[in-house]
Design an enzyme around this catalytic site. Sequence first.
Site, mmCIF file in Angstrom:
data_model
loop_
_atom_site.group_PDB
_atom_site.id
_atom_site.type_symbol
_atom_site.label_atom_id
_atom_site.label_comp_id
_atom_site.label_asym_id
_atom_site.label_seq_id
_atom_site.Cartn_x
_atom_site.Cartn_y
_atom_site.Cartn_z
ATOM 1 N N HIS A 265 0.836 -1.209 0.000
ATOM 2 C CA HIS A 265 0.000 0.000 0.000
ATOM 3 C C HIS A 265 0.873 1.262 0.000
ATOM 4 O O HIS A 265 0.696 2.148 -0.853
ATOM 5 C CB HIS A 265 -0.910 -0.038 1.236
ATOM 6 C CG HIS A 265 -1.864 1.102 1.338
ATOM 7 N ND1 HIS A 265 -3.182 1.021 0.917
ATOM 8 C CD2 HIS A 265 -1.714 2.359 1.809
ATOM 9 C CE1 HIS A 265 -3.789 2.174 1.132
ATOM 10 N NE2 HIS A 265 -2.928 3.009 1.683
ATOM 11 N N GLU A 266 1.815 1.317 0.922
ATOM 12 C CA GLU A 266 2.660 2.521 1.009
ATOM 13 C C GLU A 266 3.531 2.665 -0.239
ATOM 14 O O GLU A 266 3.841 3.776 -0.662
ATOM 15 C CB GLU A 266 3.529 2.485 2.272
ATOM 16 C CG GLU A 266 2.770 2.422 3.598
ATOM 17 C CD GLU A 266 1.744 3.532 3.798
ATOM 18 O OE1 GLU A 266 1.921 4.627 3.216
ATOM 19 O OE2 GLU A 266 0.742 3.300 4.506
ATOM 20 N N GLU A 295 -4.704 8.122 -2.787
ATOM 21 C CA GLU A 295 -5.221 6.841 -2.288
ATOM 22 C C GLU A 295 -5.462 5.877 -3.441
ATOM 23 O O GLU A 295 -5.326 4.665 -3.277
ATOM 24 C CB GLU A 295 -6.499 7.095 -1.476
ATOM 25 C CG GLU A 295 -6.916 5.945 -0.597
ATOM 26 C CD GLU A 295 -5.966 5.666 0.579
ATOM 27 O OE1 GLU A 295 -5.074 6.502 0.850
ATOM 28 O OE2 GLU A 295 -6.102 4.604 1.199
#
EC number: 3.4.17.19
Lengths: 497, 497
Positions: A265-266, A295
């Site tokens: 995700h990061e 996002e």
Amino acid sequence: MTATNAYAHLEDRFRRIANVQGALAVLHWDSAAVMPPGGAAARGEQIATLSVIAHDLLTAGDMADLLAAAGSVPLDPWQQANLHEMSRVWRHATAVPQALVEVIARQSHETELVWRTARGADDFKSLAPKLQSLLDLVRQVAASKAASFDLDPYDALLDEYEPGGRAARIDVLFGELQSFLPELRGQVLERQASRGAPLPQPGPFPVEAQRALADRILDVLQFDRAHGRLDVSHHPFTGGVPDDVRITTRYATSDFTRSLMGVIHETGHAQYERGLPSSWRGQPVGNARGMAMHESQSLLFEMQACRSLEFIDFLAPLVREAFGRDGEAFTAANLRLVYHRVQPGLIRVDADEVTYPSHVILRYRLERAMIAGDLKVADLPGAWNDGMEELLGVRPPDDADGCMQDIHWPGGSFGYFPTYTMGAMAAAQLFAAAKAADPAILPSIGQGDFKPLLAWLRRNVHEKGSNGTTDEILTQATGMPLGVAAFKTHLEARYLG
Amino acid sequence: MTATNAYAHLEDRFRRIANVQGALAVLHWDSAAVMPPGGAAARGEQIATLSVIAHDLLTAGDMADLLAAAGSVPLDPWQQANLHEMSRVWRHATAVPQALVEVIARQSHETELVWRTARGADDFKSLAPKLQSLLDLVRQVAASKAASFDLDPYDALLDEYEPGGRAARIDVLFGELQSFLPELRGQVLERQASRGAPLPQPGPFPVEAQRALADRILDVLQFDRAHGRLDVSHHPFTGGVPDDVRITTRYATSDFTRSLMGVIHETGHAQYERGLPSSWRGQPVGNARGMAMHESQSLLFEMQACRSLEFIDFLAPLVREAFGRDGEAFTAANLRLVYHRVQPGLIRVDADEVTYPSHVILRYRLERAMIAGDLKVADLPGAWNDGMEELLGVRPPDDADGCMQDIHWPGGSFGYFPTYTMGAMAAAQLFAAAKAADPAILPSIGQGDFKPLLAWLRRNVHEKGSNGTTDEILTQATGMPLGVAAFKTHLEARYLG
């Protein structure tokens, strides 16, 4: 000063501001990742001083004239977009009286501190008066910005996180989501029940082995170590600057699956920062477009690419190798069950992608009502619990895992939550377009080769920076503005296909 | 504005400056210890912007009036000392025209880059023109400061590193050193020859084991991990701020002894920073007194306390335990031979405490001549090699290990070198006074208990900050200003006793 000089002068001013903000990003990363606890007070002073300096540079007395003068001569399209972003940032900074900025900074800090204790003690009563005072101040900010931008107060707050974002639009999008999500969730849960739960993957999974696996995955995801680092912090985040992106995670020895997806995700956030247009470093147009787009990049990596069957098949042997484990629990089939598990729950950050939007819709409803003055903080727990029951079919047993679970409101962030689900929708839309544009993308991911995907994202998203609105960038990339269709198709294919 | 207000206003201004400088310290530490290489360009911009901001705050147009107004009302002694330091710092910053400051910053940076390559290639010819240009600029700075402070040009440079330091005084001190050092060195070498060399301690010494031993020693030295860190960097240094002191070292698996003493050395610097008067954080009077006093603290830990027989006896079993090694080479007796070895050599940073002053005296002579205009850069290699032969009896075979070995001159630092040996003298003087004041200090060190020593240093040195000159602080602590006697006594006792 000529108008051309005015523009050049503005670029120089904003470069200095960006340098101060870059320094602040390093200070924040350091605080979270490596700072000894006794350094906190000095660090707080450093951050406060640099924040004031950046704000002073941004709101200097000559800015209005410079912005006006720079707009009166022909500029190329990137310069025009840059000037537009300069004005937007400046207007957000100047729309609120300086005294209010300082009061709200203190009140946010104080409320956040109270929240940390109150949440642990499930003591909403001690938080409520602080949060109400903060809300009153946020409503003043919203009113100031609303007047300056000629917007609805909630939209004026939203605009800071998602430039151009409007509640009327979100109402439509979230309405469309609500039109199918509850039924879809029911079908998914039914089908899931018939399949059985994933086999447990018993730990421990040593931190060193998790770190080595994360390193391996970073390489697969083309994370450039010459321009970034992975470290540990209590709350994972992406920080730093585009040429030096710092991501963090947190390892639990009982479960490797969350940290692993957390790193992915990061990395999505990091690749966005890293891919921003290099010739516009330090300029507002060179920044990420907004929180929805940001996002979308983390979720495109995490939810679209790396929870795909193709990637999980690639991942499973790496997991077995990393931990020296074998057996049914560590097959790709079981890992898929783990990573595609749907379960309505109390906590947003633990939610799967089917139930996550319901958490966001609840918060969006409630914060709109609070900003409109229709919901008092004292009435928040009841409204929260009723909303959870309506939207997710679960009722929190306490406020700690209810309306006190998120830092956003005690930290003064109202208007942020919708960007999570807008990002999820954008991720689905972008990934579908990418796969259609380059049929090699998905098979490559199955081979652990992210170059084709990254090339498409660089060209169609990252390198745009803030040149264009979220919808303009999405339309260029996918043929249409932000919509629900691709997200719906994605959920149906993955969970009912 | 009243005069009292002026003083309060100055404290506020200097607090902001200190916060910017504290941020710069974090950025520098980060660059050296953790930054990925690709972050260098952005970091350079951040550091340049913050440096300009700090300089602008310090040289703001109202400072002269504020400093004048603040001095016209009664202030308590600490405030007076603070105002004195404010003026000193401000005069150093304003004595040089801004244009010259910027030119010299660029020229230093460029010369340092050329030096890195030229040193590796032993190519003094390519360095010489750059270094001469830099020297010309440094001489302009020296002339500007000399006029402003009514000082000799070299003294004006020295004053920035060692406030109140004067060449006339150093000439006397270094003359006294020279009156006994050559003979003492001869005696030591003779005696050492009769004793034989230390037994070799064959490696490898794994980095993890060295790190664990360093951690153990940090605890022994009362290094407070709530307010500091130990990391790795290519060039060891002490950075950060007093409440968050960052020290670094570098490990070689072939030899644990250098890194171990390196950590002890930096801990001495760190304890000084950490012990500075906490109520004067962010004020000039709360800063370390100068580089001589700073070096005295690192050398007091490294040379006085931790190369004492008492400490080496305490240390030897820890070394054996850390590396799981035994035998003659790892006895306290052999470790003493290693840590008390005297050997005239080419390289200053490798020198023992007997020969180190000769390296400094050479550099001091040469930089004085260069600043006076009596020595051209082109003639430096010859002067260097002749000086080495005269002072140390060795002649460098090349310039890489000769006049190009140090970063100071290519980095623009002239007037810094004497502080190393002034620090060594001060360390001996302070340690002797400490042992006389508290006879428990040395036996405690032999037990691994540094609390008595640290208590004495806190009270007599650290907590003074910059309240008083180096000589005033030394006189209060030891009964006399900086002198050679204690250093001589120390060398005779350790090496001829």
